[in-house]
Motif scaffolding. Structure first.
Motif, mmCIF file in Angstrom:
data_model
loop_
_atom_site.group_PDB
_atom_site.id
_atom_site.type_symbol
_atom_site.label_atom_id
_atom_site.label_comp_id
_atom_site.label_asym_id
_atom_site.label_seq_id
_atom_site.Cartn_x
_atom_site.Cartn_y
_atom_site.Cartn_z
ATOM 1 N N PRO A 187 -31.691 -17.795 24.208
ATOM 2 C CA PRO A 187 -31.308 -16.616 23.433
ATOM 3 C C PRO A 187 -29.908 -16.730 22.849
ATOM 4 O O PRO A 187 -29.058 -17.422 23.417
ATOM 5 C CB PRO A 187 -31.349 -15.496 24.477
ATOM 6 N N ILE A 188 -29.715 -16.071 21.735
ATOM 7 C CA ILE A 188 -28.388 -16.103 21.116
ATOM 8 C C ILE A 188 -28.095 -14.697 20.591
ATOM 9 O O ILE A 188 -28.967 -14.049 20.000
ATOM 10 C CB ILE A 188 -28.339 -17.181 20.007
ATOM 11 N N ILE A 189 -26.887 -14.227 20.863
ATOM 12 C CA ILE A 189 -26.497 -12.899 20.391
ATOM 13 C C ILE A 189 -25.911 -13.065 18.993
ATOM 14 O O ILE A 189 -24.928 -13.791 18.818
ATOM 15 C CB ILE A 189 -25.481 -12.249 21.353
ATOM 16 N N CYS A 190 -26.522 -12.442 17.995
ATOM 17 C CA CYS A 190 -26.078 -12.619 16.603
ATOM 18 C C CYS A 190 -25.558 -11.294 16.054
ATOM 19 O O CYS A 190 -26.167 -10.246 16.276
ATOM 20 C CB CYS A 190 -27.242 -13.053 15.723
ATOM 21 N N GLY B 213 -20.587 -0.249 12.851
ATOM 22 C CA GLY B 213 -21.480 -0.543 11.727
ATOM 23 C C GLY B 213 -21.924 -1.995 11.630
ATOM 24 O O GLY B 213 -22.657 -2.366 10.726
ATOM 25 N N ILE B 214 -21.505 -2.839 12.566
ATOM 26 C CA ILE B 214 -21.914 -4.256 12.524
ATOM 27 C C ILE B 214 -23.201 -4.393 13.349
ATOM 28 O O ILE B 214 -23.221 -4.021 14.522
ATOM 29 C CB ILE B 214 -20.835 -5.178 13.146
ATOM 30 N N ASN B 215 -24.239 -4.930 12.710
ATOM 31 C CA ASN B 215 -25.492 -5.043 13.461
ATOM 32 C C ASN B 215 -25.422 -6.160 14.499
ATOM 33 O O ASN B 215 -24.647 -7.097 14.379
ATOM 34 C CB ASN B 215 -26.689 -5.219 12.520
ATOM 35 N N LYS B 216 -26.248 -5.992 15.515
ATOM 36 C CA LYS B 216 -26.281 -7.007 16.576
ATOM 37 C C LYS B 216 -27.737 -7.211 16.999
ATOM 38 O O LYS B 216 -28.435 -6.250 17.326
ATOM 39 C CB LYS B 216 -25.455 -6.526 17.771
ATOM 40 N N PHE B 217 -28.202 -8.448 16.930
ATOM 41 C CA PHE B 217 -29.575 -8.765 17.313
ATOM 42 C C PHE B 217 -29.581 -9.924 18.292
ATOM 43 O O PHE B 217 -28.693 -10.778 18.259
ATOM 44 C CB PHE B 217 -30.392 -9.193 16.082
ATOM 45 N N ILE B 218 -30.600 -9.935 19.123
ATOM 46 C CA ILE B 218 -30.815 -11.098 19.977
ATOM 47 C C ILE B 218 -31.892 -11.933 19.291
ATOM 48 O O ILE B 218 -32.999 -11.451 19.057
ATOM 49 C CB ILE B 218 -31.309 -10.696 21.392
ATOM 50 N N LEU B 219 -31.553 -13.161 18.974
ATOM 51 C CA LEU B 219 -32.537 -14.068 18.391
ATOM 52 C C LEU B 219 -32.759 -15.219 19.366
ATOM 53 O O LEU B 219 -32.093 -15.303 20.400
ATOM 54 C CB LEU B 219 -32.048 -14.586 17.034
ATOM 55 N N LEU B 220 -33.695 -16.080 19.026
ATOM 56 C CA LEU B 220 -33.927 -17.259 19.862
ATOM 57 C C LEU B 220 -33.523 -18.508 19.090
ATOM 58 O O LEU B 220 -34.065 -18.759 18.004
ATOM 59 C CB LEU B 220 -35.410 -17.359 20.244
ATOM 60 N N LYS B 221 -32.597 -19.271 19.621
ATOM 61 C CA LYS B 221 -32.249 -20.570 19.014
ATOM 62 C C LYS B 221 -33.388 -21.534 19.258
ATOM 63 O O LYS B 221 -33.631 -22.464 18.508
ATOM 64 C CB LYS B 221 -30.962 -21.132 19.647
ATOM 65 N N ILE C 233 -40.372 -7.765 19.125
ATOM 66 C CA ILE C 233 -40.248 -9.198 19.483
ATOM 67 C C ILE C 233 -40.723 -10.058 18.310
ATOM 68 O O ILE C 233 -40.083 -11.048 17.940
ATOM 69 C CB ILE C 233 -41.071 -9.516 20.771
ATOM 70 N N LEU C 234 -41.849 -9.655 17.691
ATOM 71 C CA LEU C 234 -42.354 -10.434 16.548
ATOM 72 C C LEU C 234 -41.319 -10.460 15.419
ATOM 73 O O LEU C 234 -41.105 -11.493 14.784
ATOM 74 C CB LEU C 234 -43.680 -9.853 16.050
ATOM 75 N N CYS C 235 -40.688 -9.309 15.180
ATOM 76 C CA CYS C 235 -39.650 -9.261 14.133
ATOM 77 C C CYS C 235 -38.489 -10.200 14.488
ATOM 78 O O CYS C 235 -37.980 -10.926 13.633
ATOM 79 C CB CYS C 235 -39.109 -7.842 13.957
ATOM 80 N N ALA C 236 -38.079 -10.164 15.763
ATOM 81 C CA ALA C 236 -36.940 -11.011 16.177
ATOM 82 C C ALA C 236 -37.294 -12.490 16.066
ATOM 83 O O ALA C 236 -36.454 -13.317 15.688
ATOM 84 C CB ALA C 236 -36.527 -10.660 17.608
ATOM 85 N N VAL C 237 -38.557 -12.823 16.386
ATOM 86 C CA VAL C 237 -38.990 -14.223 16.250
ATOM 87 C C VAL C 237 -39.005 -14.602 14.778
ATOM 88 O O VAL C 237 -38.545 -15.680 14.381
ATOM 89 C CB VAL C 237 -40.379 -14.425 16.911
ATOM 90 N N ASP C 238 -39.493 -13.686 13.946
ATOM 91 C CA ASP C 238 -39.528 -13.959 12.504
ATOM 92 C C ASP C 238 -38.099 -14.174 11.954
ATOM 93 O O ASP C 238 -37.859 -15.082 11.149
ATOM 94 C CB ASP C 238 -40.208 -12.787 11.788
ATOM 95 N N MET C 239 -37.177 -13.351 12.421
ATOM 96 C CA MET C 239 -35.785 -13.533 11.981
ATOM 97 C C MET C 239 -35.238 -14.875 12.478
ATOM 98 O O MET C 239 -34.498 -15.561 11.763
ATOM 99 C CB MET C 239 -34.925 -12.368 12.497
#
Ligand code: NAD
Ligand code: GLY
Length: 369
Positions: free
Chosen positions: A349-352, A336-344, A281-287
């Motif tokens: 949440p936003i699927i990136c 091979g395409i990465n997918k992350f959930i980030l927070l706008k 979660i900390l990594c996703a927030v940092d991203m």
């Protein structure tokens, strides 16, 4: 008493959440499942040692009870254990109208769920979760699985239960590390869907803020069940919209993409799911900050929350490249395409997809010691 009806493609079932509901287990089984033949309790050695006698007494007063007791631990969430369950089911001569009562945390629930889904092409299944993770997440939504070749949950299927019985009072015997494990999932719900959940949690924890065992006291608090309910309500609504995890359900994986990679590289024995997710979660927030969605103050606020909840802020023992390579095995990576959930923003949440490799790695590096 709080109840939630979940409507899925093949089943409509109820989730009941109430302190001490265990005492009324038989009533709920009878009211929700027609003509039960045998109840097959699947649990593990640790949980059965604590609660076995009580549960046995309650169930066998009304039903024919069989039991299958598994070894404890994520390392036993595998095909050997699944085979053991099948063997025992054969010995019992289990039928499709028998009900597997899965009594345990996420490991028991995922494994017993897969057995129930596949034995005789499907048996009755009641999820009766005993950890925070299992109560707020894994018992709900029908994902069943075992690990294989060190890959998490790679063999499994969707199989909805017929009923979920959740007694928050069963959580009072959890070790502190397992409470921490579960709190990270609750924080996830708070960040992604409803920040009030975090406020509610803090309201309870802060009653005991000077106490070393504030987390256990929090779980013992009568109000803790309301937090469980709020999380389950959110998850069940998502399941109804996206049962098979093709879109909206992905947001539940906030913090999990990197978290799963931590679990894979560090080893299931050395880090538990919640610890891995907490740092993920900390990594996703940092991203999210790197992409300009959240501001840095939010990260500081989060660190203070982690401190109060004793959540881990770092992992150790590997190189960022190893984690990045492990991420590529995540089921959510398509072609091979990465997918992350980030927070706008908080609760947005936003699927990136196809995020910059450098940004991913630089976020991971910050949380390695
Ligand atoms: P777990 O099942 O291993 O339980 C953690 C520990 O707590 C174990 O030692 C267990 O024996 C013990 N325990 C359980 N209940 C107890 C109680 N009431 N009192 C004392 N001790 C108790 O781990 P978990 O965190 O519950 O679940 C993690 C697993 O769940 C992972 O395998 C993860 O992949 C899976 N999971 C699945 C989903 C899903 O949607 N199916 C979602 C999240 C996690
Ligand atoms: N735990 C994530 C999901 O159920 O989709």
């Amino acid at each position: 008493m709080k109840s939630i009806e979940v409507k899925t493609l093949n089943k409509i079932y109820n989730i009941y959440i109430e302190n001490h509901i265990t005492d009324q287990l038989v009533t709920y089984l009878k009211d929700n499942i027609k003509s039960i033949n045998n109840i097959i309790l699947v649990s593990n050695e640790k949980i059965y040692t604590i609660y076995g006698e009580r549960i046995k007494k309650i169930i066998s007063s009304n039903f024919n009870l069989k039991k299958i007791i598994l070894k404890d631990g994520e390392k036993y969430k595998n095909l050997d254990t699944l085979k053991y369950i099948y063997t025992e089911l054969l010995k019992i001569n289990a039928r499709r109208n028998d009900v597997i009562l899965s009594f345990g945390g996420g490991v028991v629930g995922d494994t017993a769920g897969l057995a129930a889904a596949t034995f005789n092409r499907g048996m009755g299944l009641v999820q009766y979760p005993t950890t925070i993770i299992a109560q707020v997440d894994s018992s709900v939504g029908g994902k069943t699985a075992v690990n294989f070749e060190n890959i998490k949950n790679v063999i499994g299927c969707f199989y909805q239960p017929d009923l979920i019985i959740t007694d928050p009072k069963l959580l009072i015997t959890l070790e502190e590390k397992e409470i921490i494990n579960g709190l990270s999932e609750i924080v996830k719900y708070g960040l992604v869907f409803d920040y009030q959940i975090i406020n509610d949690l803090l309201k309870i924890v802060n009653k005991y803020k000077n106490s070393d065992d504030r987390l256990l006291k929090t779980v013992k608090n009568e109000e803790f069940g309301n937090i469980i309910y709020k999380c389950v309500k959110i998850k069940s609504e998502i399941i109804e919209k996206d049962e098979f995890d093709t879109g909206e359900r992905h947001v539940l994986n906030f913090g999990h993409t990197i978290g799963h990679a931590f679990e894979k590289i560090i080893g299931f024995d050395n880090i538990n799911h919640g610890q891995a997710v907490a740092v993920g979660i900390l990594c996703a927030v940092d991203m999210s900050i790197s992409y300009g969605y959240l501001d840095i103050d939010f990260k500081n606020k989060l660190h203070s929350l982690y401190n109060t909840l004793k959540l881990p802020e770092f992992v150790s023992g590997f190189k960022p490249d190893e984690i990045y390579n492990a991420i590529k095995f995540d089921k959510k990576f398509v072609s091979g395409i990465n997918k992350f959930i980030l927070l706008k923003d908080v609760n947005k949440p936003i699927i990136c997809t196809d995020l910059n490799e450098k940004i991913i790695k630089s976020s991971i590096i910050k949380y390695i010691r």
